[in-house]
Write a protein that holds these residues in place. Structure first.
Motif, PDB file in Angstrom:
ATOM      1  N   SER A 224       0.834  -1.200   0.000  1.00 56.66           N
ATOM      2  CA  SER A 224       0.000   0.000   0.000  1.00 56.66           C
ATOM      3  C   SER A 224       0.868   1.248   0.000  1.00 56.66           C
ATOM      4  CB  SER A 224      -0.916   0.027   1.231  1.00 56.66           C
ATOM      5  OG  SER A 224      -1.776  -1.092   1.248  1.00 56.66           O
ATOM      6  N   GLY A 225       0.272   2.367  -0.360  1.00 54.29           N
ATOM      7  CA  GLY A 225       0.953   3.643  -0.264  1.00 54.29           C
ATOM      8  C   GLY A 225       1.145   4.025   1.189  1.00 54.29           C
ATOM      9  N   PRO A 226       2.026   5.000   1.472  1.00 54.76           N
ATOM     10  CA  PRO A 226       2.377   5.325   2.859  1.00 54.76           C
ATOM     11  C   PRO A 226       1.276   5.992   3.671  1.00 54.76           C
ATOM     12  CG  PRO A 226       3.459   6.829   1.335  1.00 54.76           C
ATOM     13  CD  PRO A 226       2.830   5.755   0.502  1.00 54.76           C
ATOM     14  N   THR A 227       0.141   6.299   3.054  1.00 53.38           N
ATOM     15  CA  THR A 227      -0.968   6.812   3.856  1.00 53.38           C
ATOM     16  C   THR A 227      -1.695   5.683   4.582  1.00 53.38           C
ATOM     17  OG1 THR A 227      -2.440   6.704   1.934  1.00 53.38           O
ATOM     18  CG2 THR A 227      -1.320   8.808   2.362  1.00 53.38           C
ATOM     19  N   ILE A 228      -1.357   4.433   4.242  1.00 53.23           N
ATOM     20  CA  ILE A 228      -1.943   3.266   4.903  1.00 53.23           C
ATOM     21  C   ILE A 228      -0.837   2.524   5.642  1.00 53.23           C
ATOM     22  CG2 ILE A 228      -3.156   1.084   4.577  1.00 53.23           C
ATOM     23  CD1 ILE A 228      -4.383   2.250   2.047  1.00 53.23           C
ATOM     24  N   ALA A 229      -0.979   2.368   6.953  1.00 56.58           N
ATOM     25  CA  ALA A 229       0.053   1.705   7.753  1.00 56.58           C
ATOM     26  C   ALA A 229       0.159   0.234   7.380  1.00 56.58           C
ATOM     27  CB  ALA A 229      -0.264   1.842   9.236  1.00 56.58           C
ATOM     28  N   PRO A 230       1.376  -0.299   7.322  1.00 54.59           N
ATOM     29  CA  PRO A 230       1.546  -1.722   7.005  1.00 54.59           C
ATOM     30  C   PRO A 230       0.978  -2.603   8.112  1.00 54.59           C
ATOM     31  CG  PRO A 230       3.622  -0.762   7.714  1.00 54.59           C
ATOM     32  CD  PRO A 230       2.661   0.379   7.561  1.00 54.59           C
ATOM     33  N   THR A 231       0.506  -3.769   7.729  1.00 66.49           N
ATOM     34  CA  THR A 231      -0.058  -4.712   8.701  1.00 66.49           C
ATOM     35  C   THR A 231       0.596  -6.082   8.640  1.00 66.49           C
ATOM     36  OG1 THR A 231      -1.787  -5.333   7.114  1.00 66.49           O
ATOM     37  CG2 THR A 231      -2.319  -3.582   8.689  1.00 66.49           C
ATOM     38  N   ASN A 232       1.295  -6.374   7.554  1.00 66.41           N
ATOM     39  CA  ASN A 232       1.922  -7.686   7.388  1.00 66.41           C
ATOM     40  C   ASN A 232       3.439  -7.580   7.530  1.00 66.41           C
ATOM     41  OD1 ASN A 232       2.303 -10.413   6.772  1.00 66.41           O
ATOM     42  ND2 ASN A 232       2.441  -9.990   4.574  1.00 66.41           N
ATOM     43  N   ILE A 233       4.054  -6.837   6.633  1.00 67.69           N
ATOM     44  CA  ILE A 233       5.496  -6.580   6.733  1.00 67.69           C
ATOM     45  C   ILE A 233       5.653  -5.233   7.426  1.00 67.69           C
ATOM     46  CG2 ILE A 233       7.656  -6.337   5.472  1.00 67.69           C
ATOM     47  CD1 ILE A 233       6.360  -7.913   3.184  1.00 67.69           C
ATOM     48  N   ILE A 234       6.053  -5.263   8.678  1.00 70.02           N
ATOM     49  CA  ILE A 234       6.037  -4.064   9.519  1.00 70.02           C
ATOM     50  C   ILE A 234       7.422  -3.793  10.101  1.00 70.02           C
ATOM     51  CG2 ILE A 234       3.612  -4.411  10.124  1.00 70.02           C
ATOM     52  CD1 ILE A 234       4.538  -5.572  12.794  1.00 70.02           C
ATOM     53  N   PRO A 235       7.649  -2.581  10.633  1.00 68.37           N
ATOM     54  CA  PRO A 235       8.918  -2.312  11.312  1.00 68.37           C
ATOM     55  C   PRO A 235       9.127  -3.276  12.478  1.00 68.37           C
ATOM     56  CG  PRO A 235       7.740  -0.266  10.900  1.00 68.37           C
ATOM     57  CD  PRO A 235       6.788  -1.384  10.579  1.00 68.37           C
ATOM     58  N   ILE A 236      10.344  -3.766  12.608  1.00 67.92           N
ATOM     59  CA  ILE A 236      10.711  -4.661  13.709  1.00 67.92           C
ATOM     60  C   ILE A 236      11.497  -3.837  14.725  1.00 67.92           C
ATOM     61  CG2 ILE A 236      11.985  -6.731  14.361  1.00 67.92           C
ATOM     62  CD1 ILE A 236      11.632  -7.645  11.410  1.00 67.92           C
ATOM     63  N   LEU A 237      11.058  -3.874  15.975  1.00 67.64           N
ATOM     64  CA  LEU A 237      11.683  -3.044  16.997  1.00 67.64           C
ATOM     65  C   LEU A 237      12.478  -3.887  17.981  1.00 67.64           C
ATOM     66  CD1 LEU A 237       8.855  -0.477  17.764  1.00 67.64           C
ATOM     67  CD2 LEU A 237      10.615  -0.418  16.002  1.00 67.64           C
ATOM     68  N   ASP A 238      13.667  -3.408  18.299  1.00 65.79           N
ATOM     69  CA  ASP A 238      14.529  -4.032  19.288  1.00 65.79           C
ATOM     70  C   ASP A 238      14.280  -3.345  20.631  1.00 65.79           C
ATOM     71  OD1 ASP A 238      17.470  -5.629  19.423  1.00 65.79           O
ATOM     72  OD2 ASP A 238      17.201  -4.037  20.905  1.00 65.79           O
ATOM     73  N   PHE A 239      13.907  -4.111  21.664  1.00 66.05           N
ATOM     74  CA  PHE A 239      13.547  -3.512  22.947  1.00 66.05           C
ATOM     75  C   PHE A 239      14.712  -2.765  23.589  1.00 66.05           C
ATOM     76  CE2 PHE A 239       9.537  -5.889  24.554  1.00 66.05           C
ATOM     77  CZ  PHE A 239       8.942  -5.722  23.322  1.00 66.05           C
ATOM     78  N   ILE A 240      15.933  -3.157  23.265  1.00 66.60           N
ATOM     79  CA  ILE A 240      17.098  -2.488  23.846  1.00 66.60           C
ATOM     80  C   ILE A 240      17.472  -1.246  23.043  1.00 66.60           C
ATOM     81  CG2 ILE A 240      19.550  -2.758  24.410  1.00 66.60           C
ATOM     82  CD1 ILE A 240      18.975  -5.723  24.940  1.00 66.60           C
ATOM     83  N   GLY A 241      17.375  -1.318  21.729  1.00 67.53           N
ATOM     84  CA  GLY A 241      17.824  -0.222  20.881  1.00 67.53           C
ATOM     85  C   GLY A 241      16.792   0.828  20.542  1.00 67.53           C
ATOM     86  N   SER A 242      15.511   0.498  20.630  1.00 68.28           N
ATOM     87  CA  SER A 242      14.462   1.438  20.206  1.00 68.28           C
ATOM     88  C   SER A 242      14.374   2.638  21.141  1.00 68.28           C
ATOM     89  CB  SER A 242      13.111   0.730  20.156  1.00 68.28           C
ATOM     90  OG  SER A 242      13.093  -0.244  19.139  1.00 68.28           O
ATOM     91  N   ILE A 243      14.058   3.796  20.569  1.00 67.31           N
ATOM     92  CA  ILE A 243      13.937   5.033  21.334  1.00 67.31           C
ATOM     93  C   ILE A 243      12.693   5.790  20.885  1.00 67.31           C
ATOM     94  CG2 ILE A 243      16.437   5.226  21.641  1.00 67.31           C
ATOM     95  CD1 ILE A 243      16.375   7.451  19.495  1.00 67.31           C
ATOM     96  N   GLU A 244      12.400   6.882  21.577  1.00 70.18           N
ATOM     97  CA  GLU A 244      11.317   7.780  21.172  1.00 70.18           C
ATOM     98  C   GLU A 244      11.840   8.680  20.058  1.00 70.18           C
ATOM     99  OE1 GLU A 244       7.473   9.482  21.275  1.00 70.18           O
ATOM    100  OE2 GLU A 244       8.265   7.682  22.256  1.00 70.18           O
ATOM    101  N   GLN A 245      11.272   8.528  18.865  1.00 71.28           N
ATOM    102  CA  GLN A 245      11.790   9.277  17.729  1.00 71.28           C
ATOM    103  C   GLN A 245      10.778   9.263  16.586  1.00 71.28           C
ATOM    104  OE1 GLN A 245      15.318  11.503  16.551  1.00 71.28           O
ATOM    105  NE2 GLN A 245      14.619  10.621  18.480  1.00 71.28           N
ATOM    106  N   THR A 246      10.781  10.340  15.816  1.00 72.58           N
ATOM    107  CA  THR A 246      10.032  10.395  14.569  1.00 72.58           C
ATOM    108  C   THR A 246      11.027  10.262  13.428  1.00 72.58           C
ATOM    109  OG1 THR A 246       8.317  11.825  15.504  1.00 72.58           O
ATOM    110  CG2 THR A 246       8.516  11.771  13.108  1.00 72.58           C
ATOM    111  N   TRP A 247      10.834   9.240  12.596  1.00 74.84           N
ATOM    112  CA  TRP A 247      11.777   8.930  11.523  1.00 74.84           C
ATOM    113  C   TRP A 247      11.194   9.336  10.172  1.00 74.84           C
ATOM    114  CZ3 TRP A 247      16.180   7.419  13.716  1.00 74.84           C
ATOM    115  CH2 TRP A 247      16.132   6.751  14.943  1.00 74.84           C
ATOM    116  N   THR A 248      12.027   9.933   9.339  1.00 72.50           N
ATOM    117  CA  THR A 248      11.613  10.284   7.987  1.00 72.50           C
ATOM    118  C   THR A 248      12.602   9.703   6.983  1.00 72.50           C
ATOM    119  OG1 THR A 248      10.566  12.342   8.716  1.00 72.50           O
ATOM    120  CG2 THR A 248      11.091  12.147   6.382  1.00 72.50           C
ATOM    121  N   LEU A 249      12.085   8.866   6.089  1.00 66.30           N
ATOM    122  CA  LEU A 249      12.875   8.316   4.989  1.00 66.30           C
ATOM    123  C   LEU A 249      12.569   9.140   3.745  1.00 66.30           C
ATOM    124  CD1 LEU A 249      12.761   5.977   7.091  1.00 66.30           C
ATOM    125  CD2 LEU A 249      12.768   4.387   5.159  1.00 66.30           C
ATOM    126  N   THR A 250      13.602   9.695   3.129  1.00 66.16           N
ATOM    127  CA  THR A 250      13.430  10.537   1.947  1.00 66.16           C
ATOM    128  C   THR A 250      14.207   9.939   0.779  1.00 66.16           C
ATOM    129  OG1 THR A 250      13.227  12.507   3.341  1.00 66.16           O
ATOM    130  CG2 THR A 250      13.670  12.849   0.994  1.00 66.16           C
TER     131      THR A 250
END
Length: 344
Positions: A224-250
């Protein structure tokens, strides 16, 4: 393997001061357990004479290597300070600072059982340091314990819900706590060594993501386009490395993109054909997140973007220290704040 005690860790906020900027996001500075001045500085004589109120923001983090979330966490003041000061706690947000506090926050704390009780009673009296703190309120979950310390395997401990109406009445600094219908003490407790605390009940503690958006004409992620959040292939988060952040891929062309965090700045670049994108958190040598390469599709163009937020596997809790005017000096003054929960 379930979450180990050693994987429940305390971290400082980004800013630690007595100014309005105090607090903010979680830092990489771990708070050593049981070390003098690990959270609070000493109180100098002038401050004791005049009195003071100060705040510190502490994050309770689940640093589990297998990314197992903590279910039904409970946070409480296990043992109040023996000195004239008092420590109270209340929930914060992932980004709030002292300047956002109003002074009217709901406070949680600990008191002492007023009189010894027997099995089966449905109410108890608890002596608190100040009724003005209102650390007990209707519907609260409370913790009752006569253990010598929070990790003691002997002694008694239980959690009980207060009645939603008429659960708390006050007589001076003494609170009468009436339990929810059908609940009663499962053990007998002596007034000499029993603490009673109100409990903060946050949501399950895990790293999460959200606020997925972006702009593209024909690019897709997870179909889907980026206006629809992914539900199958999604970001994988590491509990040790993840932080509070807003990420932008350009995207810079049809294949390559750069990644920027709202406070970190650039964390590297990747491509839709170059494998999973997993920018490294140098504080822990773990990825901030992993974006699987399998999610990319469609046709991306220069200038198009994807933006999303990540949140750490941590709960922010404000600690409030009140030193009344004329407080006595006590070199061994300390407070015990604890967290419990279940492994997923």
């Amino acid at each position: 393997m379930p979450i180990q005690t050693s994987e429940l860790r305390f971290y400082k906020s980004t800013t630690v001061s007595d100014t309005t900027s105090n607090g903010g996001r979680i830092s990489a500075s771990e708070i050593a357990d049981g070390v003098k001045n690990n959270v609070w500085p000493d109180v100098p004589q002038g401050e004791r004479l005049a009195g003071s109120t100060k705040y510190r923001k502490v994050f309770f983090k689940v640093a589990n290597d297998a990314d197992i979330k903590l279910i039904d966490p409970r946070i409480y003041v296990e043992t109040a300070t023996p000195g004239d000061d008092r420590i109270l706690i209340f929930p914060g947000t992932q980004t709030d600072t002292q300047g956002a506090l109003t002074g009217s926050e709901r406070l949680y704390g600990s008191g002492r059982l007023d009189a010894s009780t027997s099995i089966g009673v449905t109410s108890i009296d608890v002596n608190t340091e100040s009724a003005t703190d209102a650390i007990f309120q209707n519907g609260d979950l409370i913790r009752i314990s006569d253990q010598d310390h929070v990790d003691d395997v002997s002694g008694n401990v239980e959690f009980i819900r207060l009645a939603s109406s008429g659960g708390v009445t006050w007589n001076g600094d003494k609170a009468t706590l009436t339990f929810e219908a059908g609940q009663s003490l499962q053990s007998a407790y002596a007034s000499s060594n029993t603490r009673v605390a109100s409990v903060i009940e946050p949501e399950d503690i895990e790293a999460t993501w959200g606020s997925w958006t972006g702009s593209t004409v024909a690019g897709t992620y997870d179909g889907s386009g980026p206006t629809i959040a992914p539900t199958n292939i999604i970001p994988i988060l590491d509990f040790i490395g993840s932080i509070e952040q807003t990420w932008t891929l350009t995207f810079s062309d049809a294949n390559s993109f750069s990644c920027v965090g709202d406070t970190l700045g650039s964390v590297g670049s990747g491509s839709i054909s170059g494998g999973d994108f997993a920018p490294n958190n140098p504080d822990f040598s773990r990825p901030y997140f992993t974006l699987p390469v399998a999610g990319w599709g469609g046709a991306w163009s220069s200038g198009e973007t994807i933006t999303f937020k990540t949140h750490p596997a941590a709960v922010p809790i404000w600690w409030k220290r009140i030193v009344p005017a004329g407080a006595n000096s006590l070199s061994a003054d300390k407070v015990v704040v604890a967290i419990t929960g279940e492994s997923a």
